[in-house]
Design a protein around this motif. Structure first.
Motif, PDB file in Angstrom:
ATOM      1  N   ASN A 125      36.306  45.694  38.621  1.00  0.00           N
ATOM      2  CA  ASN A 125      35.348  45.046  39.529  1.00  0.00           C
ATOM      3  C   ASN A 125      33.954  45.585  39.287  1.00  0.00           C
ATOM      4  N   ASP A 126      32.995  44.745  39.602  1.00  0.00           N
ATOM      5  CA  ASP A 126      31.589  45.121  39.594  1.00  0.00           C
ATOM      6  C   ASP A 126      31.334  45.938  40.861  1.00  0.00           C
ATOM      7  N   SER A 127      30.236  46.690  40.898  1.00  0.00           N
ATOM      8  CA  SER A 127      30.008  47.463  42.120  1.00  0.00           C
ATOM      9  C   SER A 127      29.627  46.557  43.291  1.00  0.00           C
ATOM     10  N   ASN A 128      29.482  45.244  43.084  1.00  0.00           N
ATOM     11  CA  ASN A 128      29.224  44.320  44.199  1.00  0.00           C
ATOM     12  C   ASN A 128      30.503  43.717  44.772  1.00  0.00           C
ATOM     13  N   GLY A 129      31.690  44.085  44.220  1.00  0.00           N
ATOM     14  CA  GLY A 129      32.949  43.588  44.770  1.00  0.00           C
ATOM     15  C   GLY A 129      33.567  42.436  43.994  1.00  0.00           C
ATOM     16  N   GLU A 130      32.849  41.890  42.995  1.00  0.00           N
ATOM     17  CA  GLU A 130      33.446  40.830  42.170  1.00  0.00           C
ATOM     18  C   GLU A 130      34.411  41.450  41.174  1.00  0.00           C
ATOM     19  N   LYS A 131      35.627  40.913  41.166  1.00  0.00           N
ATOM     20  CA  LYS A 131      36.665  41.502  40.311  1.00  0.00           C
ATOM     21  C   LYS A 131      37.075  40.503  39.237  1.00  0.00           C
ATOM     22  N   ARG A 132      37.330  41.025  38.037  1.00  0.00           N
ATOM     23  CA  ARG A 132      37.770  40.189  36.929  1.00  0.00           C
ATOM     24  C   ARG A 132      39.065  40.726  36.364  1.00  0.00           C
ATOM     25  N   GLN A 133      39.807  39.793  35.769  1.00  0.00           N
ATOM     26  CA  GLN A 133      41.074  40.147  35.131  1.00  0.00           C
ATOM     27  C   GLN A 133      41.023  39.701  33.677  1.00  0.00           C
ATOM     28  N   TRP A 134      41.415  40.603  32.786  1.00  0.00           N
ATOM     29  CA  TRP A 134      41.478  40.290  31.367  1.00  0.00           C
ATOM     30  C   TRP A 134      42.906  40.515  30.875  1.00  0.00           C
ATOM     31  N   VAL A 186      40.712  36.202  32.082  1.00  0.00           N
ATOM     32  CA  VAL A 186      41.642  35.189  32.579  1.00  0.00           C
ATOM     33  C   VAL A 186      41.426  34.822  34.045  1.00  0.00           C
ATOM     34  N   ARG A 187      40.712  35.603  34.805  1.00  0.00           N
ATOM     35  CA  ARG A 187      40.578  35.286  36.234  1.00  0.00           C
ATOM     36  C   ARG A 187      39.388  36.029  36.834  1.00  0.00           C
ATOM     37  N   ASP A 188      38.712  35.374  37.782  1.00  0.00           N
ATOM     38  CA  ASP A 188      37.666  36.015  38.592  1.00  0.00           C
ATOM     39  C   ASP A 188      38.034  35.850  40.066  1.00  0.00           C
ATOM     40  N   PHE A 189      37.819  36.864  40.854  1.00  0.00           N
ATOM     41  CA  PHE A 189      37.936  36.742  42.311  1.00  0.00           C
ATOM     42  C   PHE A 189      36.991  37.761  42.928  1.00  0.00           C
ATOM     43  N   PRO A 192      47.627  36.115  36.578  1.00  0.00           N
ATOM     44  CA  PRO A 192      46.341  35.466  36.291  1.00  0.00           C
ATOM     45  C   PRO A 192      46.166  34.131  37.021  1.00  0.00           C
ATOM     46  N   ASP A 193      47.286  33.490  37.379  1.00  0.00           N
ATOM     47  CA  ASP A 193      47.182  32.237  38.138  1.00  0.00           C
ATOM     48  C   ASP A 193      47.468  32.494  39.621  1.00  0.00           C
ATOM     49  N   GLY A 194      47.266  33.734  40.054  1.00  0.00           N
ATOM     50  CA  GLY A 194      47.635  34.129  41.417  1.00  0.00           C
ATOM     51  C   GLY A 194      46.679  33.652  42.492  1.00  0.00           C
ATOM     52  N   GLY A 195      45.520  33.144  42.094  1.00  0.00           N
ATOM     53  CA  GLY A 195      44.574  32.634  43.086  1.00  0.00           C
ATOM     54  C   GLY A 195      43.866  33.750  43.827  1.00  0.00           C
TER      55      GLY A 195
END
Ligand code: CA
Ligand code: CA
Ligand code: CA
Ligand code: CA
Ligand code: CA
Length: 690
Positions: A498-507, A522-525, A559-562
């Motif tokens: 995650n970024d320090s602003n709370g945005e998390k990514r999955q690779w 593969v995913r952003d949340f 990755p498709d977990g929403g």
């Protein structure tokens, strides 16, 4: 952290504290002082350097012990009669605490300075007399002026502060070895730039007061696992103290009746400060002996909050009077008379013999890593690799978030340092297929290159080898919290950052075909505020993320977990949780059962939740200092990792590896602590993996 305790920092802070804490200069000679007379003068003695009243099982067994210089420790009863003396070198400073376990038996422990050799000596009060129980005279390495004891509420440890002629404030952890001999280890050092003559510590608040002769009275946080937080209570010239600061005592009459008592050395008066009101000054008194002769230069003080018989219903202030007309002696001043003279309440004396229970069940770390190379807040997050063939060869990877990664063995020795950038968090998964071979894949969030750092762990050579297929940019402004996941559904391996602003990514981590590994997004949340600690449960496909100020979330790691997520533990719903929530780990009991462990950083504890079913909160624990072993407690933990795998001798049922925000005993750069799961399980009634 140690650099913040140096004299320069304190000097810098002093002007600021003075400006805010002491409003207006009031000279002591302008202060009217009531006269309070002693209820009792003891028999005179050769030297009355400092004294303590040691409470016995009943009033007849109370004793006054005097540090009497080369006469050692002299003993008086509370009629003031001298009973005898025991050798103690050249006894100067003296203090006492109760309930110190020696061979499992609670004892009243005395610590005395030996001024000839500048050391501390230890005595247990047995049958009304001090018996030396020290393993040795513990040298402090400077000209020691006084010593005081603190039973530190946050970890239950008994600490001594030795203060010195050069401004030294040395904090030592006391412990009894297996043979019942008492010894001490340096825990941390605070330095003032000139002579510190007296000190006193408060078990209820953990505060240490010291009297810097030429300056005034300072207050510090006495918990070595906390910032020293210096504050100036009073100062010569700028406050009430006329020229020189004198001796100190604390009286505990319960809430609203706790007082700091300090002598103004030049005027000989006793100042009273309200401990429960930020040490606000409440007045001054002059002291006399029983016959009315003034105590011109009151020496060392001790306040005892216990009824001590006729004339002393709320206890006594014990005053060393080296210049008494008939020879040095001690005066017992009634607390009730003292508080009455200033229209203050004596409250209800609190029994100093009562020992408070620890705030949470406590365990100890049995090993710690070497300090990281970077000073300040630098160690951050560990990852555990359990060697399935030779558990004793298991490895710990730890981040130095200012410098790179360190690889440690199970004794905490550094076996590899990689100065590869500001690695914030690190995690690993074994069984990653690279070039057709299973490897242990290690990734870290790299704030220098804003990238996913990727390594393989060569378990034979015990080295990390960079296998990133070039810089694997995250596209984030500040890659921060990080953890890995291996899907039981697909067999694929992922990393979350995650970024320090709370945005998390999955690779997804993929074999690039050239012996290297690539990260494929593969995913952003996103979370609504700062997150960092996380752990994925490979068996259940769940990801757990700690939102620092909010609580612990659960969501799908696929990755498709929403983006749907469930709040598992909200900070505001559980008084045992105190923000920030930080590192998260998983203890695997098999069959989908186990425990989640979360760092509750704000109260230096770890909360345990059931992995399966209702995921109930099961309890919290703390990690405290082990004096005999020389490993300090753990505070302000950022990252942690937990395993149920065998990590070798002492860790057969797994371990918690936790970053320690303050590596003391002695003060050094931060590090990681190793705690056997077995001791956590025994303490909280949890299971171990067999
Ligand atoms: Ca930190
Ligand atoms: Ca980690
Ligand atoms: Ca954090
Ligand atoms: Ca520590
Ligand atoms: Ca340490």
């Amino acid at each position: 952290m140690t650099d913040r305790l140096k004299g320069g920092f304190l000097l810098g802070a002093s002007a600021m504290v003075l400006a805010t804490a002491i409003g207006g200069a009031v000279l002591a000679q302008d202060v009217a002082a009531q006269v309070v007379g002693a209820a009792l003068d003891t028999a005179s003695t050769g030297e009355a350097s400092s004294g303590v009243i040691v409470l016995g099982a009943d009033a007849r067994r109370h004793r006054l012990v005097s540090a009497a210089g080369l006469d050692g420790l002299e003993v008086f009863d509370l009629t003031g009669a001298r009973l005898g003396a025991v050798p103690a070198g050249e006894a100067g400073g003296l203090d006492v605490r109760y309930g110190f376990a020696i061979k499992g038996r609670p004892e009243a422990l005395l610590v005395a300075t030996d001024k000839t050799v500048n050391a501390l000596r230890f005595f247990a009060m047995r049958d009304g007399a001090p018996v030396e129980v020290g393993a040795r005279a513990v040298p402090v390495g400077f000209a020691v002026e006084d010593v005081c004891l603190l039973r530190n509420a946050s970890d239950g440890g008994l600490y001594a502060f030795a203060v010195g002629d050069g401004g030294e404030i040395e904090q030592l952890l006391l412990y009894a070895d297996a043979e019942g001999r008492v010894d001490a280890r340096p825990a941390r050092r605070i330095n003032l730039p000139s002579k510190v003559k007296y000190c006193v510590a408060d078990d209820a608040t953990g505060q240490l007061y010291v009297s810097q002769q030429a300056v005034g009275v300072w207050r510090f946080n006495g918990d070595p696992e906390a910032d020293a937080a210096p504050a100036l209570v009073d100062a010569a010239g700028l406050g009430r103290i006329s020229e020189e600061s004198g001796s100190l005592a604390l009286y505990d009459g319960g809430p609203g009746a706790r007082y700091l008592l300090a002598t103004d050395a030049s005027s000989g008066r006793l100042f009273v400060y309200d401990h429960d009101a930020g040490d606000a000054w409440r007045g001054a008194v002059s002291l006399t002996g029983r016959g009315g002769a003034p105590i011109k230069e009151p020496g060392a003080l001790q306040a005892v909050g216990a009824p001590l018989g006729v004339g002393l219903p709320s206890g006594a202030l014990l005053v060393a009077d080296e210049d008494a007309p008939g020879g040095a002696d001690y005066k017992l001043i009634s607390i009730t008379a003292l508080t009455g003279a200033l229209n203050l309440s004596a409250g209800t004396p609190q029994d100093a013999r009562a020992v408070a229970a620890p705030r949470f069940p406590a365990v100890v770390a049995v090993a710690e890593t070497a300090p990281v190379g970077s000073p300040g807040d630098a160690a951050d997050d560990p990852a555990i690799w359990a060697d399935p063939f030779n558990p004793a060869n298991s490895l710990i990877i730890g981040t130095d978030k200012k410098a790179g990664l360190n690889l440690y063995d199970m004794q905490g020795r550094v076996i590899q340092h990689l100065p590869d950038g500001k690695m914030n968090n690190v995690d690993l998964r074994d069984g990653f297929m690279l070039g057709g071979q299973p490897v242990v894949l290690v990734t870290a969030s790299d704030r220098t290159n804003k990238a996913v750092a990727i390594y393989r762990l060569d378990t034979q050579a015990r080295r990390l080898i960079d296998v990133a297929d070039g810089v694997q940019a995250t596209g984030q402004g500040d890659p921060y919290g990080q953890c890995m996941y291996r899907s039981a559904l697909s067999g694929k391996t992922y990393v979350f950052i995650n970024d320090s602003n709370g945005e998390k990514r999955q690779w997804e981590l993929v074999d690039a075909g050239n012996g290297k590994v690539r990260a494929v997004r593969v995913r952003d949340f996103a979370f609504s505020s700062q997150v960092e600690g996380c752990v994925a449960d490979d068996a259940t496909g769940q990801l757990y993320v700690a939102e620092e100020d909010v609580g612990l979330w659960r969501l799908s790691a696929e990755p498709d977990g929403g983006a749907a997520m469930t709040m598992l533990a909200r900070i505001t719903d559980n008084p045992a949780l105190k923000d920030d929530l930080e590192g998260v780990g998983l203890y695997d009991l098999g069959d989908g059962r186990g425990y989640l462990v979360v760092s509750s950083q704000g109260n230096d504890s770890y909360a345990v939740f059931r992995r399966e079913g209702d995921q109930a909160y099961l309890g919290s624990f703390i990690v405290v200092a082990d004096g005999a072993r020389g490993v300090d407690g753990v505070s302000e933990t950022d990252g942690l990792d937990v395993t149920s795998r065998n990590l070798g001798p002492g860790f057969e049922h797994g371990a918690l590896i936790a970053q320690d925000g303050r590596n003391v005993l002695p003060g050094e750069n931060q590090n990681f602590k190793y705690v056997p799961w077995k001791s956590i399980a025994e303490t909280l009634g949890l299971e171990i993996r067999r």
